[in-house]
Design an enzyme around this catalytic site. Sequence first.
Site, PDB file in Angstrom:
ATOM      1  N   LYS A   1      -3.932  18.125   7.976  1.00 43.35           N
ATOM      2  CA  LYS A   1      -3.359  19.068   8.942  1.00 43.35           C
ATOM      3  C   LYS A   1      -3.053  18.393  10.268  1.00 43.35           C
ATOM      4  O   LYS A   1      -2.023  18.655  10.873  1.00 43.35           O
ATOM      5  CB  LYS A   1      -4.301  20.258   9.172  1.00 43.35           C
ATOM      6  CG  LYS A   1      -4.332  21.229   7.999  1.00 43.35           C
ATOM      7  CD  LYS A   1      -4.936  22.565   8.399  1.00 43.35           C
ATOM      8  CE  LYS A   1      -5.005  23.513   7.200  1.00 43.35           C
ATOM      9  NZ  LYS A   1      -5.741  24.745   7.505  1.00 43.35           N
TER      10      LYS A   1
ATOM     11  N   LYS B   1       0.299  31.510   0.903  1.00 46.78           N
ATOM     12  CA  LYS B   1       0.685  32.757   1.567  1.00 46.78           C
ATOM     13  C   LYS B   1       1.444  32.511   2.860  1.00 46.78           C
ATOM     14  O   LYS B   1       2.241  33.333   3.283  1.00 46.78           O
ATOM     15  CB  LYS B   1      -0.524  33.664   1.806  1.00 46.78           C
ATOM     16  CG  LYS B   1      -1.663  33.081   2.623  1.00 46.78           C
ATOM     17  CD  LYS B   1      -2.725  34.151   2.872  1.00 46.78           C
ATOM     18  CE  LYS B   1      -4.148  33.680   2.648  1.00 46.78           C
ATOM     19  NZ  LYS B   1      -4.629  32.582   3.491  1.00 46.78           N
TER      20      LYS B   1
ATOM     21  N   LYS C   1       1.918  23.911  -4.668  1.00 47.59           N
ATOM     22  CA  LYS C   1       1.038  25.075  -4.730  1.00 47.59           C
ATOM     23  C   LYS C   1       1.654  26.268  -4.016  1.00 47.59           C
ATOM     24  O   LYS C   1       2.255  26.111  -2.965  1.00 47.59           O
ATOM     25  CB  LYS C   1      -0.286  24.676  -4.061  1.00 47.59           C
ATOM     26  CG  LYS C   1      -1.343  25.745  -3.981  1.00 47.59           C
ATOM     27  CD  LYS C   1      -2.574  25.222  -3.245  1.00 47.59           C
ATOM     28  CE  LYS C   1      -2.729  25.819  -1.855  1.00 47.59           C
ATOM     29  NZ  LYS C   1      -3.252  27.154  -1.750  1.00 47.59           N
TER      30      LYS C   1
HETATM   31  P1  ATP Z   1      -2.542  29.241   3.612  1.00 47.10           P
HETATM   32  O1  ATP Z   1      -1.060  29.206   3.369  1.00 47.10           O
HETATM   33  O2  ATP Z   1      -2.938  30.061   4.800  1.00 47.10           O
HETATM   34  O3  ATP Z   1      -3.227  27.918   3.517  1.00 47.10           O
HETATM   35  P2  ATP Z   1      -3.181  29.880   0.886  1.00 47.10           P
HETATM   36  O4  ATP Z   1      -2.389  30.959   0.232  1.00 47.10           O
HETATM   37  O5  ATP Z   1      -2.830  28.478   0.522  1.00 47.10           O
HETATM   38  O6  ATP Z   1      -3.122  30.112   2.425  1.00 47.10           O
HETATM   39  P3  ATP Z   1      -6.067  29.864   1.252  1.00 47.10           P
HETATM   40  O7  ATP Z   1      -6.317  30.840   2.359  1.00 47.10           O
HETATM   41  O8  ATP Z   1      -6.116  28.411   1.546  1.00 47.10           O
HETATM   42  O9  ATP Z   1      -4.678  30.217   0.540  1.00 47.10           O
HETATM   43  O10 ATP Z   1      -7.045  30.150   0.069  1.00 47.10           O
HETATM   44  C1  ATP Z   1      -7.676  31.378  -0.194  1.00 47.10           C
HETATM   45  C2  ATP Z   1      -8.189  31.360  -1.613  1.00 47.10           C
HETATM   46  O11 ATP Z   1      -7.110  31.476  -2.544  1.00 47.10           O
HETATM   47  C3  ATP Z   1      -8.937  30.089  -1.989  1.00 47.10           C
HETATM   48  O12 ATP Z   1     -10.051  30.434  -2.788  1.00 47.10           O
HETATM   49  C4  ATP Z   1      -7.918  29.299  -2.776  1.00 47.10           C
HETATM   50  O13 ATP Z   1      -8.508  28.427  -3.709  1.00 47.10           O
HETATM   51  C5  ATP Z   1      -7.119  30.398  -3.463  1.00 47.10           C
HETATM   52  N1  ATP Z   1      -5.724  29.980  -3.671  1.00 47.10           N
HETATM   53  C6  ATP Z   1      -4.801  29.812  -2.687  1.00 47.10           C
HETATM   54  N2  ATP Z   1      -3.617  29.454  -3.211  1.00 47.10           N
HETATM   55  C7  ATP Z   1      -3.802  29.389  -4.546  1.00 47.10           C
HETATM   56  C8  ATP Z   1      -2.946  29.058  -5.637  1.00 47.10           C
HETATM   57  N3  ATP Z   1      -1.679  28.736  -5.443  1.00 47.10           N
HETATM   58  N4  ATP Z   1      -3.448  29.095  -6.888  1.00 47.10           N
HETATM   59  C9  ATP Z   1      -4.741  29.434  -7.095  1.00 47.10           C
HETATM   60  N5  ATP Z   1      -5.603  29.736  -6.106  1.00 47.10           N
HETATM   61  C10 ATP Z   1      -5.142  29.727  -4.846  1.00 47.10           C
END
Ligand code: ATP
Length: 334
Positions: A114, A200, A197
């Site tokens: 980051k 959100k 990946k």
């Molecule tokens: P950000 O964009 O804010 O990083 P994110 O959608 O990547 O958000 P996180 O907030 O980092 O998600 O993760 C929240 C939870 O969701 C964690 O337990 C993470 O392992 C799970 N998760 C996030 N993205 C995925 C994905 N693409 N597939 C499976 N699990 C996910």
Amino acid sequence: MEKARLYSGMQPSADSLQIGNYIGALMQWRGLQDSYDAYFSVVDLHALTVPQDPAELREKTRRTAAQYIGAGIEPTRSTLYVQSHVSAHPELAWILSTITGFGEAGRMTQFKDKSSRYGADTTSVGLFTYPVLMAADILLYQTDVVPVGEDQKQHVELTRDLAERFNSRFGETFRVPNAVIQQDTARIYDLQNPTSKMSKSSDNQSGVLYLLDEPSVNAKKIMRAVTDNDGTVRFDRAEKPGVSNLLVILSAITGRQIPAIEDEFAGRGYGDFKKAVAEAVVNEFEPVRNKALELMADPAELDRLLAVNADKAAAVANETLANVYDRVGLLRRR
Ligand code: ATP
Ligand code: LTN
């Protein structure tokens, strides 16, 4: 016998969670909440480590909590609360920061990724100490298990190291938690870019399936998902990432094995297959979305639920914190 304790959380970093959060986290949490004494937080203090609009952060925090409940995390069974409502979190984080090595924190790969993305001038000290706050979250509750994605494994390792270090310096205080790493097979990729990946807070929303979007929007995104020219519904991450991703989604949601799905669609086109995926996703999301929208329409009731749970969480957290303050030699206030 007392149930083992479980802790996990998610950042309120978007208006809506996405299907990866649902499959990779919420579905699992929902399944674990009966067997464990479970704590689930919306980690708003962590969200502050990158710039946030204040009004939006408040709204995203409520929305994230509403989606936890919509997805079946029951606020009467699990302790579902907002991190900033329990002041022991930043208080313990301070104490833990005093036993964390500068170099040790600097080795965290999420920070390195980051900070190199944002540049040194816009990288906050909060982003650097993010994992220490996460350790405080976990250790305050004498947690046994921490279900997280692979990307958080290093932070749980740090948490264990800090717990052991504190215990050996000051006497047994913290339970040393174990990470439960979510299966890599449950990882969901972006529909338009199926080798990265799904996230959100993605800039491009066309490949992301949001829990709170209209069903027709999600159905359209699935019908437009990137596939390949081979025309067979077959799991092959390397050669067919788009189709494989859709197979994982359908399998996770329906509970059916991937080979059975491959058989069902043998000799049929991608159109039929995508329709089946769209239907499954839309049906799965519908009750989650409805429940979340209902809660969001009554913020006073949602806030009340969160306050009750914050009190439950604080009772446990404050006990650990008081013990920690004693152990490190802070003078008790009379
Ligand atoms: P950000 O964009 O804010 O990083 P994110 O959608 O990547 O958000 P996180 O907030 O980092 O998600 O993760 C929240 C939870 O969701 C964690 O337990 C993470 O392992 C799970 N998760 C996030 N993205 C995925 C994905 N693409 N597939 C499976 N699990 C996910
Ligand atoms: N860093 C985690 C969110 C998080 C968390 C926690 C997870 C904050 N505190 C405690 C488990 C336990 C993430 O980004 N997914």
